[in-house]
Write a protein that holds these residues in place. Structure first.
Motif, mmCIF file in Angstrom:
data_model
loop_
_atom_site.group_PDB
_atom_site.id
_atom_site.type_symbol
_atom_site.label_atom_id
_atom_site.label_comp_id
_atom_site.label_asym_id
_atom_site.label_seq_id
_atom_site.Cartn_x
_atom_site.Cartn_y
_atom_site.Cartn_z
ATOM 1 N N ALA A 377 0.851 -1.207 0.000
ATOM 2 C CA ALA A 377 0.000 0.000 0.000
ATOM 3 C C ALA A 377 0.881 1.250 0.000
ATOM 4 N N LEU A 378 1.934 1.240 0.823
ATOM 5 C CA LEU A 378 2.842 2.404 0.834
ATOM 6 C C LEU A 378 3.535 2.532 -0.532
ATOM 7 N N GLU A 379 3.926 1.394 -1.087
ATOM 8 C CA GLU A 379 4.553 1.449 -2.420
ATOM 9 C C GLU A 379 3.576 2.002 -3.457
ATOM 10 N N ALA A 380 2.296 1.662 -3.297
ATOM 11 C CA ALA A 380 1.286 2.125 -4.258
ATOM 12 C C ALA A 380 1.198 3.656 -4.257
ATOM 13 N N ILE A 381 1.254 4.246 -3.059
ATOM 14 C CA ILE A 381 1.198 5.717 -2.973
ATOM 15 C C ILE A 381 2.421 6.310 -3.688
ATOM 16 N N ALA A 382 3.570 5.710 -3.429
ATOM 17 C CA ALA A 382 4.809 6.213 -4.041
ATOM 18 C C ALA A 382 4.810 5.967 -5.556
ATOM 19 N N LEU A 383 4.257 4.839 -5.977
ATOM 20 C CA LEU A 383 4.253 4.526 -7.415
ATOM 21 C C LEU A 383 3.298 5.435 -8.186
ATOM 22 N N ARG A 384 2.148 5.754 -7.588
ATOM 23 C CA ARG A 384 1.214 6.679 -8.262
ATOM 24 C C ARG A 384 1.858 8.067 -8.358
ATOM 25 N N SER A 385 2.549 8.488 -7.315
ATOM 26 C CA SER A 385 3.232 9.791 -7.376
ATOM 27 C C SER A 385 4.311 9.740 -8.446
ATOM 28 N N ARG A 386 5.028 8.615 -8.488
ATOM 29 C CA ARG A 386 6.075 8.457 -9.504
ATOM 30 C C ARG A 386 5.483 8.558 -10.912
ATOM 31 N N ASP A 387 4.324 7.913 -11.115
ATOM 32 C CA ASP A 387 3.661 7.979 -12.432
ATOM 33 C C ASP A 387 3.532 9.424 -12.904
ATOM 34 N N ILE A 388 3.003 10.284 -12.025
ATOM 35 C CA ILE A 388 2.743 11.648 -12.495
ATOM 36 C C ILE A 388 4.025 12.486 -12.545
ATOM 37 N N ILE A 389 4.936 12.221 -11.626
ATOM 38 C CA ILE A 389 6.184 12.994 -11.642
ATOM 39 C C ILE A 389 6.962 12.702 -12.931
ATOM 40 N N LEU A 390 6.988 11.433 -13.332
ATOM 41 C CA LEU A 390 7.720 11.106 -14.562
ATOM 42 C C LEU A 390 7.059 11.735 -15.785
ATOM 43 N N GLU A 391 5.710 11.772 -15.795
ATOM 44 C CA GLU A 391 5.018 12.399 -16.930
ATOM 45 C C GLU A 391 5.318 13.893 -16.983
ATOM 46 N N MET A 392 5.314 14.525 -15.823
ATOM 47 C CA MET A 392 5.613 15.964 -15.768
ATOM 48 C C MET A 392 7.018 16.225 -16.275
ATOM 49 N N GLN A 393 7.915 15.365 -15.849
ATOM 50 C CA GLN A 393 9.313 15.512 -16.245
ATOM 51 C C GLN A 393 9.426 15.423 -17.776
ATOM 52 N N LYS A 394 8.660 14.479 -18.353
ATOM 53 C CA LYS A 394 8.671 14.339 -19.819
ATOM 54 C C LYS A 394 8.078 15.578 -20.466
ATOM 55 N N ASP A 395 6.922 16.012 -19.952
ATOM 56 C CA ASP A 395 6.254 17.189 -20.521
ATOM 57 C C ASP A 395 7.172 18.404 -20.489
ATOM 58 N N ALA A 396 7.839 18.572 -19.341
ATOM 59 C CA ALA A 396 8.656 19.776 -19.165
ATOM 60 C C ALA A 396 10.047 19.598 -19.771
#
Ligand code: ADP
Length: 490
Positions: A377-396
């Motif tokens: 469950a803790l990994e899930a929170i971190a993985l969902r955050s990772r999902d969006i952070i990586l997308e932002m990084q790509k966008d920017a």
């Protein structure tokens, strides 16, 4: 005589006042909750008068608590729940309707109608926002469409504002009708490229320009509070919406700097510098802040279910009694035991955008323990955050060195370590986790000389704990299983 900055943190459930000293440390806090109204399914309202009364009460209380004189308040900064919409009568100062809260979905169908007319792209291009009931624009239109209100608006008798505007109007007894650029950028009617209220969008939503506040930067002298309120008048010199204030409170002042708030959901926002970045993944493009004439843009993404997953584990399947206990439970095992927890408890947002997805726990065997579920469950929170952070990084198209964190669940050291491992980046938690109020204080204090410049603020900004990525854990296998298994619920 010691001086302080008073930050007003006008949140979604409570009005808070916080005093900060020159070191950026909290001297006193006062907080009053206010009523949440749910008149129909999907509707959420606040009483603007109650918001103002609780805010004023908290200001008076925090001054008493700290045992200071009014003269010791150098200036005021305001941060607020964004998008929540108030329309009031300029003469009487009375709201014509309750505040329609950002969570309110009553204009969803209207947004779909607008989309069918092909306006979605126009809104996105000009405002950086998706056409959604979340933002103020369609809420304003809804209020204006109520009996007898539009003609008053057309006659210039009414004023619109988000909660910052509403508080400033009341603090100055109607002298100033003002908002800041970050709040304006969440209304769906503000052009974030031209930096003005957009006539075409106003026409689409049938909103008269006379309704709108003047837009100012985040850090400038706006005016003084009316002296009858507190006995002496105090300068108001900082405003920012909550997430943007937190971006600044975390001192994310360079392009690529990024912060994530771990509360019920996660709110992630990345500084993208002086040019707006458009997103391929429906992240929001928004204004990060404006200092002097310089506008800094940001990308924003959120995860709906973060701390809420821990609440579900606590309240529905009773693995823990209190949320923080999840950390010890997760530490009772060495790893996730092959479990992947997909936290799609209310669909999946960016970058999957599937509102119908449901949650799942994969990999259960006879050897699976409670601890494995907690860890996953803790990994899930971190993985969902990772999902969006990586997308932002790509966008920017940028890289970043570290992630700044705050919010209730950021106190979980294991979660922060997992986040660092899975991002392969340093995670930094500040000493003052009230970063929203701190950001508002920084904006205010910079305008009034309480702090000389950003560098002097960076000097007082203190780290509580840093988490560095560890390779002892099999991060690749966690990520690989996640990527494979999440596709099963889409
Ligand atoms: P919000 O502002 O959204 O109400 P908070 O920042 O107060 O949220 O954080 C509360 C959320 O964080 C709750 O969902 C709670 O389950 C979760 N939470 C609080 N402490 C911990 C912890 N130590 N570990 C994991 N989750 C936690």
């Amino acid at each position: 005589m010691e001086k302080f900055i008073l930050a007003l943190d006008a949140g979604t459930t409570s009005s808070r006042s916080i005093l900060f000293n020159t070191k950026g440390k909290i001297t006193a806090i006062s907080q009053y909750e206010f009523t949440q109204y749910f008149p129909y399914k999907g509707w959420v309202e606040h009483d603007p008068i109650e918001i103002w009364n609780t805010q004023l009460k908290s200001i008076k209380e925090v001054i008493n608590k700290a045992k200071i004189k009014i003269e010791q308040i150098h200036s005021i900064g305001i941060t607020n729940q964004r998008e929540t919409t108030v329309i009031w009568d300029r003469k009487t100062g009375k709201p014509v309707y309750n505040a329609i809260v950002w969570q309110d979905r009553r204009t969803s169908d209207f947004c779909l109608e607008l989309e069918k007319k092909g306006t979605k792209e126009i809104f996105y291009k000009k405002t950086g926002l998706v056409l959604d009931s979340y933002f103020s624009g369609t809420k304003i239109k809804w209020i204006l469409d109520q009996n007898g209100i539009k003609s008053k608006a057309n006659n210039g008798e009414l004023a619109f504002g988000t909660i910052d505007s509403w508080l400033i109007w009341n603090l100055t007894k109607g002298k100033y009708h003002i908002t800041d650029i970050t709040n304006a950028s969440r209304t769906l009617i503000y052009n974030i490229h031209d930096l003005n209220w957009d006539t075409e969008l106003l026409n689409i939503l049938e909103i008269p320009e006379s309704l709108l506040p003047k837009v100012v930067s985040c850090s400038e002298l706006i005016g003084n509070t009316d002296s009858s309120l507190l006995g002496k008048s105090i300068p108001i010199s900082g405003i920012a919406g909550d997430q943007q204030a937190s971006l600044f409170g975390q001192m994310c002042t360079n392009p690529g700097d990024i912060k994530n708030t771990y509360g019920t959901g996660c709110f992630c926002i990345m500084n993208t510098g002086s040019k707006p970045v458009s997103s391929k993944n429906k992240m929001l493009t928004t204004i990060g802040y404006q200092l002097n004439n310089k506008v800094t843009y940001a990308l924003e993404g959120s995860v709906f279910i973060a701390g809420a997953l821990i609440q579900w584990i606590r309240d529905q399947i009773n693995l823990v009694n209190e949320s923080p206990e999840i950390e010890d439970l997760a530490l009772s095992v060495d790893d996730n035991g092959g479990i992947t927890f997909i936290p799609a408890l209310s669909g999946l947002g960016a970058p999957y955008w599937n509102p119908n997805a449901t949650g799942a726990i994969f990999g259960i065997t006879r050897g699976t323990k409670k601890g494995h579920i907690a860890r996953a469950a803790l990994e899930a929170i971190a993985l969902r955050s990772r999902d969006i952070i990586l997308e932002m990084q790509k966008d920017a198209n940028t890289n970043f060195n570290s992630l700044k964190v705050d919010g209730g669940a950021s106190n979980n050291n294991l979660l922060m370590q997992i986040q660092s491992n899975l991002l392969n980046k340093k995670v930094i938690r500040p000493k003052t986790t009230e970063t929203t109020a701190l950001g508002a204080a920084f904006f205010s204090g910079l305008a009034t000389g309480f702090w000389k410049d950003i560098d002097s603020i960076k000097n007082i900004w203190e780290v509580d704990k840093e988490f560095n990525p560890s390779n002892d854990v099999n991060n690749d296998s966690i990520i690989n299983l996640w990527e494979k298994r999440i596709t099963k619920v889409l």
